[in-house]
Design an enzyme around this catalytic site. Sequence first.
Site, PDB file in Angstrom:
ATOM      1  N   GLU A   1      -9.106  -4.209 -21.689  1.00 10.58           N
ATOM      2  CA  GLU A   1      -9.263  -5.641 -21.427  1.00 10.58           C
ATOM      3  C   GLU A   1      -7.964  -6.426 -21.572  1.00 10.58           C
ATOM      4  OE1 GLU A   1     -12.854  -7.248 -23.272  1.00 10.58           O
ATOM      5  OE2 GLU A   1     -13.824  -5.351 -22.777  1.00 10.58           O
TER       6      GLU A   1
ATOM      7  N   VAL B   1      -4.248  -7.222 -20.748  1.00  9.42           N
ATOM      8  CA  VAL B   1      -3.500  -6.935 -19.516  1.00  9.42           C
ATOM      9  C   VAL B   1      -2.306  -6.008 -19.791  1.00  9.42           C
ATOM     10  CG1 VAL B   1      -2.118  -7.992 -17.672  1.00  9.42           C
ATOM     11  CG2 VAL B   1      -4.213  -9.106 -18.457  1.00  9.42           C
ATOM     12  N   ASP B   2      -2.218  -4.938 -19.000  1.00  6.49           N
ATOM     13  CA  ASP B   2      -1.095  -3.982 -19.060  1.00  6.49           C
ATOM     14  C   ASP B   2      -0.914  -3.362 -20.453  1.00  6.49           C
ATOM     15  OD1 ASP B   2      -0.569  -4.480 -16.363  1.00  6.49           O
ATOM     16  OD2 ASP B   2       0.804  -6.120 -16.827  1.00  6.49           O
TER      17      ASP B   2
ATOM     18  N   ASN C   1       1.867   2.917  -2.576  1.00  7.91           N
ATOM     19  CA  ASN C   1       1.312   3.827  -3.599  1.00  7.91           C
ATOM     20  C   ASN C   1       0.006   4.450  -3.139  1.00  7.91           C
ATOM     21  OD1 ASN C   1       2.917   3.944  -6.237  1.00  7.91           O
ATOM     22  ND2 ASN C   1       3.020   1.781  -5.674  1.00  7.91           N
TER      23      ASN C   1
ATOM     24  N   HIS D   1       2.164   0.064 -13.083  1.00 11.44           N
ATOM     25  CA  HIS D   1       2.882  -1.183 -13.354  1.00 11.44           C
ATOM     26  C   HIS D   1       4.386  -0.902 -13.289  1.00 11.44           C
ATOM     27  CE1 HIS D   1       3.378  -5.216 -14.952  1.00 11.44           C
ATOM     28  NE2 HIS D   1       4.303  -4.732 -15.763  1.00 11.44           N
TER      29      HIS D   1
ATOM     30  N   ASN E   1      -4.022   2.035 -13.798  1.00 10.94           N
ATOM     31  CA  ASN E   1      -3.167   1.023 -13.173  1.00 10.94           C
ATOM     32  C   ASN E   1      -1.737   1.531 -13.158  1.00 10.94           C
ATOM     33  OD1 ASN E   1      -2.447  -1.607 -12.146  1.00 10.94           O
ATOM     34  ND2 ASN E   1      -1.611  -2.073 -14.176  1.00 10.94           N
TER      35      ASN E   1
ATOM     36  N   MET F   1      -3.396  -6.945  -7.484  1.00 11.91           N
ATOM     37  CA  MET F   1      -2.763  -8.096  -8.121  1.00 11.91           C
ATOM     38  C   MET F   1      -3.786  -9.110  -8.637  1.00 11.91           C
ATOM     39  SD  MET F   1       0.249  -7.195  -8.139  1.00 11.91           S
ATOM     40  CE  MET F   1       1.528  -6.266  -7.299  1.00 11.91           C
TER      41      MET F   1
ATOM     42  N   GLY G   1       0.789  -1.238   0.000  1.00 10.83           N
ATOM     43  CA  GLY G   1       0.000   0.000   0.000  1.00 10.83           C
ATOM     44  C   GLY G   1       0.815   1.280   0.000  1.00 10.83           C
TER      45      GLY G   1
ATOM     46  N   ARG H   1     -14.111 -14.002 -11.268  1.00 12.64           N
ATOM     47  CA  ARG H   1     -13.506 -12.661 -11.403  1.00 12.64           C
ATOM     48  C   ARG H   1     -14.607 -11.612 -11.594  1.00 12.64           C
ATOM     49  NH1 ARG H   1      -8.026 -13.091 -12.003  1.00 12.64           N
ATOM     50  NH2 ARG H   1      -7.237 -14.970 -12.985  1.00 12.64           N
TER      51      ARG H   1
HETATM   52  C1  GAR Z   1       3.883  -1.495  -7.188  1.00 11.13           C
HETATM   53  O1  GAR Z   1       5.246  -1.568  -7.461  1.00 11.13           O
HETATM   54  C2  GAR Z   1       3.079  -1.623  -8.462  1.00 11.13           C
HETATM   55  O2  GAR Z   1       3.717  -1.087  -9.561  1.00 11.13           O
HETATM   56  C3  GAR Z   1       2.943  -3.118  -8.589  1.00 11.13           C
HETATM   57  O3  GAR Z   1       2.727  -3.553  -7.275  1.00 11.13           O
HETATM   58  C4  GAR Z   1       3.443  -2.728  -6.388  1.00 11.13           C
HETATM   59  C5  GAR Z   1       2.540  -2.360  -5.220  1.00 11.13           C
HETATM   60  O4  GAR Z   1       3.271  -1.748  -4.210  1.00 11.13           O
HETATM   61  N1  GAR Z   1       1.858  -3.466  -9.426  1.00 11.13           N
HETATM   62  C6  GAR Z   1       1.896  -4.488 -10.278  1.00 11.13           C
HETATM   63  O5  GAR Z   1       2.843  -5.238 -10.378  1.00 11.13           O
HETATM   64  C7  GAR Z   1       0.644  -4.664 -11.118  1.00 11.13           C
HETATM   65  N2  GAR Z   1       0.892  -5.572 -12.178  1.00 11.13           N
HETATM   66  P1  GAR Z   1       2.507  -1.023  -3.000  1.00 11.13           P
HETATM   67  O6  GAR Z   1       1.494  -2.027  -2.460  1.00 11.13           O
HETATM   68  O7  GAR Z   1       3.579  -0.731  -2.010  1.00 11.13           O
HETATM   69  O8  GAR Z   1       1.875   0.205  -3.535  1.00 11.13           O
END
Ligand code: GAR
Length: 188
Positions: free
Chosen positions: A136, A138-139, A8, A103, A101, A84, A6, A59
Amino acid sequence: MASGSGTNFEALVNACDNGQLKARVVQLVVNNPGCGAQSRAERLGIPWNLLDHRSHASREALDQALVNCLRSRSVDLVVMAGWMRIVTPVLIQAFEGRLLNIHPSLLPSFKGIDAVGQALAAGVTLAGCTVHLVCEAVDAGEILMQAAVPVMADDDHASLSARIQAQEHRLLPAAVALLAQRLHQSQG
Ligand code: GAR
Protein backbone atom coordinates in the site's frame (compact mmCIF):
# COMPACT_ATOMS: atom_id res chain seq x y z
CA MET A 1 -0.62 -2.81 -16.97
CA ALA A 2 0.86 0.12 -18.89
CA SER A 3 0.18 3.82 -19.30
CA GLY A 4 2.78 4.97 -21.81
CA SER A 5 5.19 3.83 -24.44
CA GLY A 6 5.11 0.16 -23.46
CA THR A 7 8.75 -0.77 -24.04
CA ASN A 8 8.77 -2.86 -20.84
CA PHE A 9 5.58 -4.59 -21.91
CA GLU A 10 7.21 -5.48 -25.23
CA ALA A 11 10.35 -6.71 -23.45
CA LEU A 12 8.18 -9.12 -21.46
CA VAL A 13 6.43 -10.39 -24.57
CA ASN A 14 9.78 -10.87 -26.32
CA ALA A 15 11.23 -12.74 -23.32
CA CYS A 16 8.25 -15.12 -23.44
CA ASP A 17 8.52 -15.55 -27.22
CA ASN A 18 12.22 -16.37 -27.15
CA GLY A 19 11.87 -18.82 -24.25
CA GLN A 20 13.89 -16.77 -21.77
CA LEU A 21 10.75 -16.47 -19.65
CA LYS A 22 8.51 -19.53 -19.41
CA ALA A 23 5.31 -17.55 -19.24
CA ARG A 24 2.67 -16.09 -21.50
CA VAL A 25 1.41 -12.51 -21.63
CA VAL A 26 -2.34 -13.06 -21.89
CA GLN A 27 -3.63 -9.53 -21.41
CA LEU A 28 -2.53 -5.90 -21.51
CA VAL A 29 -4.54 -3.21 -19.74
CA VAL A 30 -3.92 0.45 -20.59
CA ASN A 31 -5.45 3.55 -19.04
CA ASN A 32 -4.53 6.04 -21.77
CA PRO A 33 -6.33 5.56 -25.09
CA GLY A 34 -3.95 5.28 -28.04
CA CYS A 35 -0.82 4.99 -25.89
CA GLY A 36 2.27 3.30 -27.30
CA ALA A 37 1.65 0.15 -25.28
CA GLN A 38 -1.71 -0.31 -27.00
CA SER A 39 -0.10 -0.05 -30.45
CA ARG A 40 2.56 -2.54 -29.45
CA ALA A 41 -0.12 -5.00 -28.25
CA GLU A 42 -1.93 -4.68 -31.59
CA ARG A 43 1.32 -5.33 -33.49
CA LEU A 44 2.27 -8.25 -31.21
CA GLY A 45 -1.19 -9.81 -31.23
CA ILE A 46 -1.74 -9.52 -27.47
CA PRO A 47 -5.34 -8.85 -26.31
CA TRP A 48 -5.65 -5.41 -24.73
CA ASN A 49 -8.28 -3.55 -22.76
CA LEU A 50 -8.69 0.16 -22.15
CA LEU A 51 -9.68 1.01 -18.57
CA ASP A 52 -9.56 4.79 -18.59
CA HIS A 53 -9.20 6.32 -15.11
CA ARG A 54 -11.13 9.37 -16.41
CA SER A 55 -14.27 7.28 -16.75
CA HIS A 56 -14.06 5.70 -13.29
CA ALA A 57 -15.43 7.48 -10.23
CA SER A 58 -12.53 6.63 -7.91
CA ARG A 59 -9.16 4.88 -7.75
CA GLU A 60 -10.97 1.94 -6.14
CA ALA A 61 -13.49 1.75 -8.99
CA LEU A 62 -10.68 1.65 -11.56
CA ASP A 63 -8.88 -1.03 -9.57
CA GLN A 64 -12.06 -3.13 -9.26
CA ALA A 65 -12.44 -2.98 -13.05
CA LEU A 66 -8.81 -4.10 -13.34
CA VAL A 67 -9.39 -7.00 -10.95
CA ASN A 68 -12.48 -8.09 -12.90
CA CYS A 69 -10.60 -7.95 -16.21
CA LEU A 70 -7.52 -9.78 -14.92
CA ARG A 71 -9.57 -12.45 -13.14
CA SER A 72 -11.60 -13.04 -16.28
CA ARG A 73 -8.30 -13.90 -17.98
CA SER A 74 -7.19 -16.15 -15.04
CA VAL A 75 -3.86 -14.39 -14.70
CA ASP A 76 -1.32 -15.74 -12.20
CA LEU A 77 0.89 -12.69 -11.98
CA VAL A 78 0.35 -8.98 -12.68
CA VAL A 79 3.04 -6.52 -13.79
CA MET A 80 2.78 -2.76 -13.52
CA ALA A 81 5.01 -2.01 -16.51
CA GLY A 82 4.92 1.78 -16.49
CA TRP A 83 1.48 2.11 -14.82
CA MET A 84 1.32 5.76 -13.80
CA ARG A 85 -1.54 5.49 -11.33
CA ILE A 86 -1.45 4.91 -7.59
CA VAL A 87 -3.11 1.57 -6.87
CA THR A 88 -5.35 0.74 -3.92
CA PRO A 89 -5.92 -2.26 -1.64
CA VAL A 90 -8.66 -3.38 -4.07
CA LEU A 91 -5.98 -4.43 -6.57
CA ILE A 92 -3.18 -5.13 -4.10
CA GLN A 93 -5.20 -7.57 -1.99
CA ALA A 94 -6.69 -9.33 -5.01
CA PHE A 95 -3.16 -10.14 -6.22
CA GLU A 96 -1.30 -10.18 -2.89
CA GLY A 97 2.31 -11.20 -3.48
CA ARG A 98 1.65 -11.50 -7.23
CA LEU A 99 1.65 -7.81 -8.21
CA LEU A 100 4.97 -6.34 -9.40
CA ASN A 101 6.07 -2.82 -10.24
CA ILE A 102 9.11 -1.52 -12.06
CA HIS A 103 10.46 1.84 -10.95
CA PRO A 104 13.32 3.80 -12.54
CA SER A 105 15.44 4.34 -9.43
CA LEU A 106 17.46 2.37 -6.91
CA LEU A 107 14.72 2.24 -4.29
CA PRO A 108 14.35 3.32 -1.56
CA SER A 109 15.85 6.42 -3.20
CA PHE A 110 13.66 8.61 -5.40
CA LYS A 111 10.17 7.23 -4.92
CA GLY A 112 7.22 8.72 -6.77
CA ILE A 113 7.08 10.75 -9.94
CA ASP A 114 10.03 11.59 -12.19
CA ALA A 115 12.58 9.41 -10.43
CA VAL A 116 15.15 10.12 -13.17
CA GLY A 117 14.75 13.88 -12.71
CA GLN A 118 15.08 13.43 -8.95
CA ALA A 119 18.32 11.46 -9.41
CA LEU A 120 19.78 14.14 -11.71
CA ALA A 121 18.77 16.92 -9.32
CA ALA A 122 20.36 15.10 -6.40
CA GLY A 123 23.65 14.73 -8.27
CA VAL A 124 24.05 11.01 -7.62
CA THR A 125 26.66 9.16 -9.65
CA LEU A 126 24.80 5.86 -9.58
CA ALA A 127 21.19 5.41 -10.74
CA GLY A 128 19.18 2.39 -11.82
CA CYS A 129 15.91 0.54 -11.62
CA THR A 130 14.06 -1.69 -9.19
CA VAL A 131 11.43 -4.41 -9.53
CA HIS A 132 9.44 -4.80 -6.33
CA LEU A 133 6.27 -6.29 -4.95
CA VAL A 134 3.48 -3.75 -4.61
CA CYS A 135 2.17 -2.87 -1.16
CA GLU A 136 0.00 0.00 0.00
CA ALA A 137 2.87 2.43 0.56
CA VAL A 138 4.00 3.82 -2.81
CA ASP A 139 7.23 2.28 -4.19
CA ALA A 140 7.93 0.58 -0.87
CA GLY A 141 7.20 -3.14 -1.30
CA GLU A 142 9.75 -5.93 -1.05
CA ILE A 143 12.57 -5.47 -3.52
CA LEU A 144 13.02 -8.44 -5.88
CA MET A 145 15.81 -7.24 -8.18
CA GLN A 146 17.76 -4.10 -8.96
CA ALA A 147 20.16 -2.98 -11.66
CA ALA A 148 22.54 -0.03 -11.35
CA VAL A 149 23.89 2.27 -14.08
CA PRO A 150 26.45 5.08 -13.88
CA VAL A 151 25.34 8.70 -14.21
CA MET A 152 27.72 10.49 -16.60
CA ALA A 153 28.72 14.12 -16.11
CA ASP A 154 27.05 15.14 -19.38
CA ASP A 155 23.84 13.13 -18.88
CA ASP A 156 20.50 14.76 -19.44
CA HIS A 157 17.08 13.30 -18.69
CA ALA A 158 16.88 11.53 -22.04
CA SER A 159 20.32 9.94 -21.96
CA LEU A 160 20.01 8.73 -18.37
CA SER A 161 16.47 7.42 -18.99
CA ALA A 162 17.70 5.47 -22.01
CA ARG A 163 20.53 3.88 -20.00
CA ILE A 164 18.11 2.91 -17.23
CA GLN A 165 15.51 1.59 -19.66
CA ALA A 166 18.02 -0.73 -21.32
CA GLN A 167 18.51 -2.33 -17.90
CA GLU A 168 14.77 -2.39 -17.19
CA HIS A 169 14.16 -4.51 -20.28
CA ARG A 170 16.64 -7.09 -18.98
CA LEU A 171 15.61 -6.87 -15.31
CA LEU A 172 11.82 -7.11 -15.61
CA PRO A 173 11.64 -10.56 -17.29
CA ALA A 174 14.27 -11.86 -14.85
CA ALA A 175 12.26 -10.60 -11.86
CA VAL A 176 9.03 -12.09 -13.21
CA ALA A 177 10.83 -15.42 -13.59
CA LEU A 178 12.14 -15.17 -10.01
CA LEU A 179 8.70 -14.45 -8.57
CA ALA A 180 7.07 -17.19 -10.66
CA GLN A 181 9.65 -19.68 -9.41
CA ARG A 182 9.06 -18.58 -5.83
CA LEU A 183 5.27 -18.90 -6.19
CA HIS A 184 5.66 -22.30 -7.79
CA GLN A 185 7.84 -23.52 -4.92
CA SER A 186 5.47 -22.18 -2.27
CA GLN A 187 2.64 -24.11 -3.92
CA GLY A 188 4.69 -27.27 -3.44
C1 GAR B 1 9.66 2.87 -17.07
O1 GAR B 1 10.89 3.53 -17.06
C2 GAR B 1 9.22 2.56 -15.65
O2 GAR B 1 10.28 2.31 -14.80
C3 GAR B 1 8.51 3.83 -15.27
O3 GAR B 1 7.81 4.19 -16.43
C4 GAR B 1 8.56 3.81 -17.56
C5 GAR B 1 7.63 3.14 -18.56
O4 GAR B 1 8.28 2.97 -19.78
N1 GAR B 1 7.62 3.61 -14.19
C6 GAR B 1 7.44 4.50 -13.21
O5 GAR B 1 7.97 5.59 -13.19
C7 GAR B 1 6.48 4.06 -12.12
N2 GAR B 1 6.58 4.93 -11.00
P1 GAR B 1 7.61 2.04 -20.91
O6 GAR B 1 6.17 2.51 -21.07
O7 GAR B 1 8.43 2.31 -22.13
O8 GAR B 1 7.71 0.64 -20.46
